[in-house]
Design a protein around this motif. Structure first.
Motif, PDB file in Angstrom:
ATOM      1  N   LEU A  53       2.310  -3.508 -34.031  1.00 16.73           N
ATOM      2  CA  LEU A  53       2.955  -4.800 -34.235  1.00 16.73           C
ATOM      3  C   LEU A  53       2.544  -5.395 -35.576  1.00 16.73           C
ATOM      4  N   TRP A  54       3.443  -6.232 -36.119  1.00 17.80           N
ATOM      5  CA  TRP A  54       3.138  -7.015 -37.317  1.00 17.80           C
ATOM      6  C   TRP A  54       3.162  -8.495 -36.928  1.00 17.80           C
ATOM      7  N   THR A  55       2.164  -9.257 -37.380  1.00 20.45           N
ATOM      8  CA  THR A  55       2.098 -10.678 -37.083  1.00 20.45           C
ATOM      9  C   THR A  55       1.779 -11.457 -38.347  1.00 20.45           C
ATOM     10  N   ARG A  56       2.100 -12.762 -38.298  1.00 23.48           N
ATOM     11  CA  ARG A  56       1.729 -13.647 -39.409  1.00 23.48           C
ATOM     12  C   ARG A  56       1.679 -15.080 -38.907  1.00 23.48           C
ATOM     13  N   GLY A  57       0.613 -15.778 -39.287  1.00 22.45           N
ATOM     14  CA  GLY A  57       0.467 -17.169 -38.909  1.00 22.45           C
ATOM     15  C   GLY A  57       0.962 -18.113 -39.980  1.00 22.45           C
ATOM     16  N   PHE A  58       1.528 -19.246 -39.550  1.00 26.09           N
ATOM     17  CA  PHE A  58       2.037 -20.290 -40.433  1.00 26.09           C
ATOM     18  C   PHE A  58       1.422 -21.631 -40.034  1.00 26.09           C
ATOM     19  N   THR A  59       1.560 -22.585 -40.906  1.00 22.44           N
ATOM     20  CA  THR A  59       1.008 -23.900 -40.604  1.00 22.44           C
ATOM     21  C   THR A  59       1.614 -24.495 -39.345  1.00 22.44           C
ATOM     22  N   ASN A  60       2.865 -24.148 -39.054  1.00 20.39           N
ATOM     23  CA  ASN A  60       3.542 -24.716 -37.886  1.00 20.39           C
ATOM     24  C   ASN A  60       4.018 -23.668 -36.887  1.00 20.39           C
ATOM     25  N   GLY A  61       3.482 -22.461 -36.953  1.00 16.25           N
ATOM     26  CA  GLY A  61       3.931 -21.464 -35.995  1.00 16.25           C
ATOM     27  C   GLY A  61       3.367 -20.079 -36.249  1.00 16.25           C
ATOM     28  N   TRP A  62       4.023 -19.101 -35.645  1.00 13.73           N
ATOM     29  CA  TRP A  62       3.518 -17.713 -35.661  1.00 13.73           C
ATOM     30  C   TRP A  62       4.691 -16.788 -35.380  1.00 13.73           C
ATOM     31  N   VAL A  63       4.727 -15.649 -36.060  1.00 13.71           N
ATOM     32  CA  VAL A  63       5.775 -14.654 -35.808  1.00 13.71           C
ATOM     33  C   VAL A  63       5.144 -13.316 -35.488  1.00 13.71           C
ATOM     34  N   VAL A  64       5.857 -12.539 -34.683  1.00 12.79           N
ATOM     35  CA  VAL A  64       5.438 -11.172 -34.368  1.00 12.79           C
ATOM     36  C   VAL A  64       6.675 -10.293 -34.360  1.00 12.79           C
ATOM     37  N   VAL A  65       6.559  -9.106 -34.933  1.00 13.10           N
ATOM     38  CA  VAL A  65       7.663  -8.151 -35.007  1.00 13.10           C
ATOM     39  C   VAL A  65       7.179  -6.811 -34.476  1.00 13.10           C
ATOM     40  N   ASN A  66       7.984  -6.215 -33.622  1.00 14.13           N
ATOM     41  CA  ASN A  66       7.720  -4.864 -33.131  1.00 14.13           C
ATOM     42  C   ASN A  66       8.707  -3.918 -33.800  1.00 14.13           C
ATOM     43  N   PRO A  67       8.298  -3.208 -34.862  1.00 15.62           N
ATOM     44  CA  PRO A  67       9.245  -2.334 -35.565  1.00 15.62           C
ATOM     45  C   PRO A  67       9.426  -0.978 -34.907  1.00 15.62           C
TER      46      PRO A  67
END
Length: 453
Positions: free
Chosen positions: A372-386
């Motif tokens: 998985l790839w993830t990244r945090g933001f000041t107002n949220g978070w994303v995750v991608v399953n490639p």
């Protein structure tokens, strides 16, 4: 981009290209297919790029407006919400209106690298139109330069399948390259465009024709001739546009197949990827964007923050919409722009994710051991399953989905899927004039309409 920043941007791009292409010394030298294939050195990790780091903001929005004539309402919305807009060459009034409403928005003119056309609107009463979707007019080329038309082994011109009266040109010929460049640069400067979106910087003719070019032995040799031609063509056009203080952003195809191609062809002002987040194997496999070297090259370009990543995801379902935006968020930077487009690009696309308010990235994109790839933001978070398989993930606590529903953890993220999670907030109030159409993609490229004269 402002003229005064060109020198610094070229030096920064040179650093990336030298690191990526061990056989190429500077950005002004076209990168051949051999050099690209031999270069196996990965681009620098975004976390170690030298110099001050630009703010990695959530993906901006852009509009590939080469369909119907933009309405006054659409132009006002675009000026308020889009960072970059691409228009047809005859939409000079729309260009002026956009600049009047928002002088900061970048407005590029659509020009095709590869074809000339003679459907109604491009040629009328035996005369080329004043404003063309191509660099050179069909009538002018036919009268003076028949050798600029590509032909097959039987000396027949090559008409693109599915695109009536679109004719393949000899993009590898220096005379054609220079004539296209001169005509386009003159028009861009005269009309006040910020630069050019150059379509059909492709790596294979097979999406348009099964023809074998005269003088080549087979389809493989045909494609090699075209690619080598584009390597040279891009440098000639890019240098001339930069000398005039203008941008060049090509629509680069098949970057996941050829190491180094994205970096080489985005070296001026960025590039467009019109199949971003596309799933392989008829919709059951992994994400093509992560194949080969392309993902590393996209990350390196985004980290520099000096050129545009114009990303298009064909949103045939909510899954594609989630995947496209979340994957773009992994590349977040000052000029990472995403568009969840309808397949024919005829409508301005707008997604609720584009006003989700992720904010600024607080970390680089991270690849977890499970893929998985993830990244945090000041107002949220994303995750991608490639990958093509489902994977368990535990989101940060206290986040909600795009609809405001609480997200329990851990959860199973299906293959080739994503999540965009946010800190709880009030619902957005922006009401776009046009929303994306849910349509199944059936072609690799949209058909361009006849110009409105």
């Amino acid at each position: 981009m402002p003229k005064e920043s060109l020198t610094g941007r070229v030096l920064a791009r040179a650093l990336v290209v030298v690191l990526v292409f061990t056989t190429t010394a500077c950005v002004s030298v076209p990168v051949s297919e051999r050099a690209a294939l031999e270069s196996l050195v990965a681009p620098p990790d975004p976390s170690i790029v030298a110099g001050p780091q630009p703010k990695p903001l959530a993906p901006c929005a852009w509009w590939y407006a080469i369909g119907a004539k933009p309405s006054a309402l659409q132009l006002r919305f675009a000026a308020e919400h889009y960072s970059l807009v691409v228009l047809n060459a005859w939409e000079t009034a729309a260009l002026k209106r956009l600049k009047q409403l928002n002088p900061k928005v970048k407005v590029l003119v659509y020009k095709d690298f590869s074809s000339t056309r003679n459907y109604p609107g491009t040629v009328d009463n035996g005369v080329d139109a004043k404003y063309l979707p191509t660099g050179l007019g069909y009538v002018a080329a036919e009268k003076a330069h028949l050798d600029w038309f590509a032909v097959d082994a039987k000396d027949q011109r090559i008409e693109w399948q599915g695109y009536e009266k679109h004719w393949q040109m000899a993009v590898w010929k220096p005379e054609y390259q220079r004539a296209w460049t001169t005509a386009v640069v003159d028009e861009v400067v005269r009309e006040g465009w910020d630069g050019v979106l150059a379509d059909n910087d492709f790596s294979s003719l097979r999406f348009y024709s099964s023809a074998v070019l005269k003088g080549t032995a087979d389809a493989t040799a045909t494609d090699r001739l075209l690619r080598d031609g584009f390597d040279e063509f891009l440098g000639i056009a890019g240098d001339a546009l930069h000398k005039a203080g203008k941008m060049l952003v090509p629509n680069v195809s098949e970057s996941h197949l050829r190491p180094g191609r994205w970096t080489a062809h985005s070296r001026y002002d960025g590039a467009m990827e019109e199949n971003f987040g596309l799933r392989d194997d008829g919709g059951s496999g992994e994400l093509l964007t992560f194949r080969g070297n392309e993902w590393k090259e996209l990350r390196a370009q985004a980290a520099l923050g000096e050129s545009w990543l114009l990303l298009v995801t064909h949103t045939a379902s909510p899954r594609e919409e989630r995947v496209g935006y979340a994957t773009a968020a992994l590349l977040a930077g000052p000029h990472t722009c995403w568009n969840g487009a309808t397949p024919d690009y005829r409508n301005p696309a707008w997604s609720p994710y584009q006003e989700a308010g992720l904010g600024e990235a607080v970390e680089t994109a991270n690849r977890l051991p499970n893929g998985l790839w993830t990244r945090g933001f000041t107002n949220g978070w994303v995750v991608v399953n490639p990958t093509a398989k489902p994977i368990q993930v535990t989101p940060p606590p206290g986040l909600v989905d795009i609809a405001g529903a609480a997200v329990p953890g851990p959860l199973e993220l299906p293959g080739a899927d994503a999540k965009v999670l946010l800190k709880p907030k009030t619902s957005p109030t922006t009401k776009p004039p046009v929303t994306p159409t849910t349509t199944t993609t059936t072609a690799t490229k949209p058909a361009e309409p006849a110009p409105v004269t």
